[in-house]
Design a protein around this motif. Structure first.
Motif, PDB file in Angstrom:
ATOM      1  N   LEU A 165       0.817  -1.216   0.000  1.00 49.08           N
ATOM      2  CA  LEU A 165       0.000   0.000   0.000  1.00 49.08           C
ATOM      3  C   LEU A 165       0.852   1.267   0.000  1.00 49.08           C
ATOM      4  O   LEU A 165       0.355   2.347  -0.298  1.00 49.08           O
ATOM      5  CB  LEU A 165      -0.925   0.017   1.221  1.00 49.08           C
ATOM      6  CG  LEU A 165      -1.926  -1.122   1.331  1.00 49.08           C
ATOM      7  CD1 LEU A 165      -2.661  -1.063   2.665  1.00 49.08           C
ATOM      8  CD2 LEU A 165      -2.905  -1.079   0.171  1.00 49.08           C
ATOM      9  N   PHE A 166       2.134   1.136   0.340  1.00 52.46           N
ATOM     10  CA  PHE A 166       2.987   2.303   0.528  1.00 52.46           C
ATOM     11  C   PHE A 166       4.046   2.496  -0.555  1.00 52.46           C
ATOM     12  O   PHE A 166       4.808   3.453  -0.489  1.00 52.46           O
ATOM     13  CB  PHE A 166       3.675   2.227   1.896  1.00 52.46           C
ATOM     14  CG  PHE A 166       2.696   2.170   3.022  1.00 52.46           C
ATOM     15  CD1 PHE A 166       2.090   3.320   3.500  1.00 52.46           C
ATOM     16  CD2 PHE A 166       2.346   0.957   3.585  1.00 52.46           C
ATOM     17  CE1 PHE A 166       1.163   3.261   4.532  1.00 52.46           C
ATOM     18  CE2 PHE A 166       1.427   0.889   4.619  1.00 52.46           C
ATOM     19  CZ  PHE A 166       0.829   2.049   5.090  1.00 52.46           C
ATOM     20  N   VAL A 167       4.112   1.596  -1.509  1.00 51.48           N
ATOM     21  CA  VAL A 167       5.121   1.722  -2.566  1.00 51.48           C
ATOM     22  C   VAL A 167       4.439   1.836  -3.928  1.00 51.48           C
ATOM     23  O   VAL A 167       3.313   1.385  -4.106  1.00 51.48           O
ATOM     24  CB  VAL A 167       6.114   0.530  -2.555  1.00 51.48           C
ATOM     25  CG1 VAL A 167       6.875   0.467  -1.245  1.00 51.48           C
ATOM     26  CG2 VAL A 167       5.425  -0.777  -2.804  1.00 51.48           C
ATOM     27  N   PRO A 168       5.128   2.451  -4.885  1.00 54.13           N
ATOM     28  CA  PRO A 168       4.544   2.581  -6.224  1.00 54.13           C
ATOM     29  C   PRO A 168       4.191   1.215  -6.821  1.00 54.13           C
ATOM     30  O   PRO A 168       4.864   0.215  -6.556  1.00 54.13           O
ATOM     31  CB  PRO A 168       5.660   3.252  -7.032  1.00 54.13           C
ATOM     32  CG  PRO A 168       6.514   3.938  -6.017  1.00 54.13           C
ATOM     33  CD  PRO A 168       6.436   3.078  -4.792  1.00 54.13           C
ATOM     34  N   GLU A 169       3.156   1.197  -7.605  1.00 54.43           N
ATOM     35  CA  GLU A 169       2.644  -0.052  -8.190  1.00 54.43           C
ATOM     36  C   GLU A 169       3.723  -0.845  -8.923  1.00 54.43           C
ATOM     37  O   GLU A 169       3.784  -2.067  -8.823  1.00 54.43           O
ATOM     38  CB  GLU A 169       1.488   0.270  -9.138  1.00 54.43           C
ATOM     39  CG  GLU A 169       0.782  -0.949  -9.666  1.00 54.43           C
ATOM     40  CD  GLU A 169      -0.438  -0.585 -10.493  1.00 54.43           C
ATOM     41  OE1 GLU A 169      -0.798  -1.404 -11.357  1.00 54.43           O
ATOM     42  OE2 GLU A 169      -1.024   0.490 -10.283  1.00 54.43           O
ATOM     43  N   GLU A 170       4.605  -0.140  -9.638  1.00 56.03           N
ATOM     44  CA  GLU A 170       5.612  -0.838 -10.447  1.00 56.03           C
ATOM     45  C   GLU A 170       6.667  -1.573  -9.616  1.00 56.03           C
ATOM     46  O   GLU A 170       7.399  -2.401 -10.154  1.00 56.03           O
ATOM     47  CB  GLU A 170       6.285   0.118 -11.434  1.00 56.03           C
ATOM     48  CG  GLU A 170       7.023   1.277 -10.806  1.00 56.03           C
ATOM     49  CD  GLU A 170       6.147   2.510 -10.566  1.00 56.03           C
ATOM     50  OE1 GLU A 170       6.727   3.549 -10.219  1.00 56.03           O
ATOM     51  OE2 GLU A 170       4.921   2.434 -10.709  1.00 56.03           O
ATOM     52  N   ILE A 171       6.773  -1.305  -8.320  1.00 54.94           N
ATOM     53  CA  ILE A 171       7.747  -2.030  -7.481  1.00 54.94           C
ATOM     54  C   ILE A 171       7.082  -2.759  -6.320  1.00 54.94           C
ATOM     55  O   ILE A 171       7.754  -3.194  -5.391  1.00 54.94           O
ATOM     56  CB  ILE A 171       8.881  -1.101  -6.968  1.00 54.94           C
ATOM     57  CG1 ILE A 171       8.322   0.030  -6.118  1.00 54.94           C
ATOM     58  CG2 ILE A 171       9.729  -0.602  -8.116  1.00 54.94           C
ATOM     59  CD1 ILE A 171       9.404   0.822  -5.397  1.00 54.94           C
ATOM     60  N   ASP A 184      14.205  -7.212   1.824  1.00 53.31           N
ATOM     61  CA  ASP A 184      14.847  -6.515   2.928  1.00 53.31           C
ATOM     62  C   ASP A 184      15.772  -5.423   2.405  1.00 53.31           C
ATOM     63  O   ASP A 184      16.994  -5.510   2.486  1.00 53.31           O
ATOM     64  CB  ASP A 184      15.611  -7.507   3.823  1.00 53.31           C
ATOM     65  CG  ASP A 184      15.908  -6.909   5.180  1.00 53.31           C
ATOM     66  OD1 ASP A 184      15.101  -6.089   5.665  1.00 53.31           O
ATOM     67  OD2 ASP A 184      16.948  -7.253   5.762  1.00 53.31           O
ATOM     68  N   LYS A 185      15.149  -4.396   1.814  1.00 56.37           N
ATOM     69  CA  LYS A 185      15.904  -3.253   1.312  1.00 56.37           C
ATOM     70  C   LYS A 185      15.019  -2.018   1.337  1.00 56.37           C
ATOM     71  O   LYS A 185      13.793  -2.111   1.391  1.00 56.37           O
ATOM     72  CB  LYS A 185      16.421  -3.510  -0.100  1.00 56.37           C
ATOM     73  CG  LYS A 185      15.346  -3.642  -1.156  1.00 56.37           C
ATOM     74  CD  LYS A 185      15.974  -3.862  -2.525  1.00 56.37           C
ATOM     75  CE  LYS A 185      14.927  -3.781  -3.616  1.00 56.37           C
ATOM     76  NZ  LYS A 185      15.526  -3.859  -4.941  1.00 56.37           N
ATOM     77  N   VAL A 186      15.660  -0.864   1.328  1.00 59.24           N
ATOM     78  CA  VAL A 186      14.952   0.409   1.292  1.00 59.24           C
ATOM     79  C   VAL A 186      14.330   0.569  -0.096  1.00 59.24           C
ATOM     80  O   VAL A 186      14.941   0.244  -1.101  1.00 59.24           O
ATOM     81  CB  VAL A 186      15.939   1.565   1.577  1.00 59.24           C
ATOM     82  CG1 VAL A 186      15.275   2.905   1.401  1.00 59.24           C
ATOM     83  CG2 VAL A 186      16.514   1.427   2.972  1.00 59.24           C
ATOM     84  N   LEU A 187      13.098   1.080  -0.143  1.00 61.44           N
ATOM     85  CA  LEU A 187      12.420   1.302  -1.424  1.00 61.44           C
ATOM     86  C   LEU A 187      11.997   2.758  -1.554  1.00 61.44           C
ATOM     87  O   LEU A 187      11.592   3.381  -0.565  1.00 61.44           O
ATOM     88  CB  LEU A 187      11.171   0.412  -1.525  1.00 61.44           C
ATOM     89  CG  LEU A 187      11.392  -1.089  -1.563  1.00 61.44           C
ATOM     90  CD1 LEU A 187      10.056  -1.807  -1.530  1.00 61.44           C
ATOM     91  CD2 LEU A 187      12.193  -1.482  -2.791  1.00 61.44           C
ATOM     92  N   PRO A 188      12.061   3.307  -2.759  1.00 57.44           N
ATOM     93  CA  PRO A 188      11.580   4.676  -2.968  1.00 57.44           C
ATOM     94  C   PRO A 188      10.055   4.707  -2.916  1.00 57.44           C
ATOM     95  O   PRO A 188       9.396   3.765  -3.355  1.00 57.44           O
ATOM     96  CB  PRO A 188      12.083   5.004  -4.375  1.00 57.44           C
ATOM     97  CG  PRO A 188      12.180   3.679  -5.060  1.00 57.44           C
ATOM     98  CD  PRO A 188      12.568   2.695  -3.979  1.00 57.44           C
ATOM     99  N   ILE A 189       9.499   5.784  -2.353  1.00 56.21           N
ATOM    100  CA  ILE A 189       8.044   5.907  -2.357  1.00 56.21           C
ATOM    101  C   ILE A 189       7.603   7.105  -3.194  1.00 56.21           C
ATOM    102  O   ILE A 189       6.933   6.936  -4.178  1.00 56.21           O
ATOM    103  CB  ILE A 189       7.436   5.906  -0.937  1.00 56.21           C
ATOM    104  CG1 ILE A 189       8.154   6.857   0.005  1.00 56.21           C
ATOM    105  CG2 ILE A 189       7.438   4.502  -0.375  1.00 56.21           C
ATOM    106  CD1 ILE A 189       7.565   6.927   1.391  1.00 56.21           C
ATOM    107  N   CYS A 190       7.981   8.300  -2.836  1.00 57.37           N
ATOM    108  CA  CYS A 190       7.644   9.463  -3.655  1.00 57.37           C
ATOM    109  C   CYS A 190       8.436  10.671  -3.188  1.00 57.37           C
ATOM    110  O   CYS A 190       8.925  10.696  -2.063  1.00 57.37           O
ATOM    111  CB  CYS A 190       6.148   9.764  -3.630  1.00 57.37           C
ATOM    112  SG  CYS A 190       5.548  10.312  -2.026  1.00 57.37           S
TER     113      CYS A 190
END
Length: 64
Positions: free
Chosen positions: A8-14, A21-27
């Protein structure tokens, strides 16, 4: 950690990487911490059942 879907917190493409177990970009240059760190910080809080947490590991970037 078991009740809230990280997708629910990350862009659809990822979203398929949501539980890696890694940091992901959100916006807007922000990121969501890896699940291990979020769980570690929540555990360190030693919460009681009646406690509520709004956000863990938040950081605000200041611009001038």
């Amino acid at each position: 950690m078991l009740e809230v879907d990280r997708t629910l917190f990350v862009p659809e493409e990822i979203q398929g990487q949501s539980y890696n177990d890694k940091v992901l970009p959100i916006c807007m240059g922000q990121t969501i911490n890896q699940p291990y760190i979020v769980a570690y910080m929540a555990q360190a809080l030693k919460l009681a059942l009646e406690d509520a947490v709004l956000e863990v590991g938040a950081e605000e970037a200041l611009t001038t």
